[in-house]
Design an enzyme around this catalytic site. Structure first.
Site, PDB file in Angstrom:
ATOM      1  N   ASN A  96      68.219 -39.793 -34.194  1.00  0.00           N
ATOM      2  CA  ASN A  96      69.582 -39.464 -34.635  1.00  0.00           C
ATOM      3  C   ASN A  96      70.273 -38.818 -33.442  1.00  0.00           C
ATOM      4  OD1 ASN A  96      71.914 -38.525 -35.772  1.00  0.00           O
ATOM      5  ND2 ASN A  96      70.948 -37.060 -37.156  1.00  0.00           N
TER       6      ASN A  96
ATOM      7  N   LYS B  70      73.305 -38.043 -33.079  1.00  0.00           N
ATOM      8  CA  LYS B  70      74.394 -37.131 -33.449  1.00  0.00           C
ATOM      9  C   LYS B  70      75.618 -37.384 -32.550  1.00  0.00           C
ATOM     10  CE  LYS B  70      70.964 -34.028 -35.327  1.00  0.00           C
ATOM     11  NZ  LYS B  70      70.543 -32.677 -35.687  1.00  0.00           N
TER      12      LYS B  70
ATOM     13  N   HIS C 260      73.019 -36.028 -44.411  1.00  0.00           N
ATOM     14  CA  HIS C 260      72.425 -35.130 -43.406  1.00  0.00           C
ATOM     15  C   HIS C 260      72.927 -33.709 -43.676  1.00  0.00           C
ATOM     16  CE1 HIS C 260      71.411 -33.258 -39.600  1.00  0.00           C
ATOM     17  NE2 HIS C 260      70.558 -34.244 -39.422  1.00  0.00           N
TER      18      HIS C 260
ATOM     19  N   GLU D 122      73.981 -31.549 -41.783  1.00  0.00           N
ATOM     20  CA  GLU D 122      75.214 -31.213 -41.055  1.00  0.00           C
ATOM     21  C   GLU D 122      76.440 -31.744 -41.785  1.00  0.00           C
ATOM     22  OE1 GLU D 122      73.809 -32.778 -37.334  1.00  0.00           O
ATOM     23  OE2 GLU D 122      72.369 -31.135 -37.239  1.00  0.00           O
TER      24      GLU D 122
ATOM     25  N   GLU E  28      64.302 -32.809 -44.244  1.00  0.00           N
ATOM     26  CA  GLU E  28      64.715 -32.042 -43.065  1.00  0.00           C
ATOM     27  C   GLU E  28      65.037 -30.612 -43.480  1.00  0.00           C
ATOM     28  OE1 GLU E  28      66.240 -34.948 -39.747  1.00  0.00           O
ATOM     29  OE2 GLU E  28      67.893 -34.049 -40.818  1.00  0.00           O
TER      30      GLU E  28
ATOM     31  N   GLY F 207      67.195 -28.401 -34.888  1.00  0.00           N
ATOM     32  CA  GLY F 207      67.776 -27.953 -33.621  1.00  0.00           C
ATOM     33  C   GLY F 207      67.428 -26.518 -33.255  1.00  0.00           C
TER      34      GLY F 207
ATOM     35  N   SER G   9      63.147 -30.462 -35.398  1.00  0.00           N
ATOM     36  CA  SER G   9      62.424 -30.054 -34.185  1.00  0.00           C
ATOM     37  C   SER G   9      61.110 -30.799 -33.991  1.00  0.00           C
ATOM     38  CB  SER G   9      62.200 -28.539 -34.160  1.00  0.00           C
ATOM     39  OG  SER G   9      63.444 -27.864 -34.140  1.00  0.00           O
TER      40      SER G   9
HETATM   41  P1  13P Z   1      66.276 -31.914 -34.157  1.00  0.00           P
HETATM   42  O1  13P Z   1      65.141 -32.869 -33.929  1.00  0.00           O
HETATM   43  O2  13P Z   1      67.157 -31.722 -32.980  1.00  0.00           O
HETATM   44  O3  13P Z   1      65.800 -30.631 -34.768  1.00  0.00           O
HETATM   45  O4  13P Z   1      67.229 -32.604 -35.267  1.00  0.00           O
HETATM   46  C1  13P Z   1      66.664 -33.088 -36.411  1.00  0.00           C
HETATM   47  C2  13P Z   1      67.705 -33.836 -37.150  1.00  0.00           C
HETATM   48  O5  13P Z   1      68.655 -33.270 -37.656  1.00  0.00           O
HETATM   49  C3  13P Z   1      67.561 -35.302 -37.242  1.00  0.00           C
HETATM   50  O6  13P Z   1      68.444 -35.833 -38.167  1.00  0.00           O
END
Ligand code: 13P
Length: 254
Positions: free
Chosen positions: A9, A11, A95, A97, A166, A172, A210
Site C-alpha cells: 500500500n 499510500k 483503511h 486512515e 491492521e 507506521g 509495521s
Molecule cells: P506500515 O506498514 O507503514 O505500518 O503501514 C501499514 C498499512 O497501513 C498498510 O495498509
C-alpha cells in the site's frame, strides 16, 4: 499451504517516476518466488501501472479506495467500474486512515466492498482497533463489529473478499502486534467468517502494521495469517522483496 498474498500500500507517497522505478524493481526481483503479489497505487498512477504490468501475472495492480456509489454526481469520487477499466485487481477499502481522517463508517465500507465485488474487483477490507480500544480490552468487539457489517451487506459474496487486520496503533509506528497477538485476532476473524460461509478457509486474512523484512517470517508462519498488507516497507524494493521471499518460504515449507 496456499500461497501467501503480499500487497503493497503505497499510500500518498512518491512521484510518477518513483512509482515506475518501484514497479520495475519489484517485477525484476519477484521472479521465481511462490507468492501472490500486488501493489496499490494512488489513483492517478493506475494507467501507468496498467501499462507496466501488462503481459505478466506475477504482480497485480491495486487501488487504495473506491466510491460507495455506482455512478453520478459525486465530484472527486472514482467508481469500481472505472478501476476495472485500468485492470485493477484489488482495491483497499476501509483503511483506518480513511476511517480516521475521512469519517468512513462500517456501513459505507461494506457498501464500497459490494461495489468493488459487483465490478469484478476484489476488495481488501481493513479492520482493526485503536490503541485506546486495545487497552480497554475491546479489540475483539471492534473487529467483530467491523466484519459483521461487511457480512451483513455482502452475504454469501463474503467468500470473495480479502480481509486485512491492521491494528491502528501498529500502522507506521514501528510497533507490531506480536505474532501471537495477531494470530489471536486472525483466529477470531476466521471463526466469524466460518459462521457466514463454508469457504472461510479460502479467504485470505492479511496482517498489516509495521510488517518488515525482519518480522515478516514469524508473522506469516501463523496459522491464520495468509499474507501481509505493507505500507512503509513496500516503498523500498529490497525490503518489499524480502517480505515476499519470507512469504515464498512459508509456501514452500508447508
Ligand atoms: P506500515 O506498514 O507503514 O505500518 O503501514 C501499514 C498499512 O497501513 C498498510 O495498509
Amino acid at each position: 499451504m496456499k500461497q501467501k498474498l503480499i500487497v503493497g500500500n503505497w499510500k500518498m507517497n512518491g512521484s510518477l517516476a518513483a512509482h515506475q522505478a518501484l514497479v520495475q524493481g519489484v517485477l525484476a526481483g519477484l521472479q521465481g518466488l511462490h507468492v501472490q503479489a500486488a501493489v496499490c497505487a494512488p489513483a492517478v498512477y493506475l494507467a501507468s501501472l496498467q501499462t507496466l504490468l501488462q503481459g505478466q501475472t506475477a504482480l497485480m495492480g491495486g487501488a487504495q479506495d473506491v466510491s460507495m456509489h455506482e455512478v453520478g454526481a459525486f465530484t472527486g469520487e472514482i467508481s469500481a467500474a472505472m478501476l476495472r477499466e485500468f485492470a485493477v485487481r484489488y482495491v483497499i477499502v476501509g483503511h483506518s486512515e480513511r476511517r480516521q481522517y475521512h469519517g468512513e463508517q462500517d456501513a459505507q465500507v461494506a457498501l464500497k466492498a459490494q461495489r468493488a465485488l459487483s465490478a469484478g474487483v476484489t476488495p481488501i477490507v481493513c479492520v482493526g482497533e485503536t490503541l485506546a480500544e486495545r487497552q480497554a480490552g475491546r479489540t475483539e468487539e471492534v473487529v467483530k463489529r467491523q466484519l459483521a457489517a461487511l457480512i451483513h451487506t455482502n452475504g454469501h459474496c463474503i467468500s470473495e473478499i480479502v480481509v486485512a487486520y491492521e491494528p491502528v496503533w501498529a500502522i507506521g509506528t514501528g510497533l507490531t502486534a506480536t505474532p501471537e497477538e495477531a494470530q489471536q485476532v486472525h483466529h477470531v476473524l476466521r471463526q466469524q467468517l466460518k459462521a457466514a460461509t463454508a469457504h472461510a478457509d479460502a479467504i485470505s486474512i492479511l496482517y498489516g502494521g509495521s510488517m518488515n523484512a525482519a518480522n515478516a517470517l514469524t508473522l506469516l508462519q501463523q496459522a491464520d495469517i495468509d499474507g501481509g498488507l505493507i505500507g512503509g516497507a513496500s516503498l523500498k524494493v529490497p525490503d518489499f522483496l524480502a517480505i515476499m521471499a519470507a512469504a515464498s518460504h512459508c509456501a514452500q515449507a508447508s
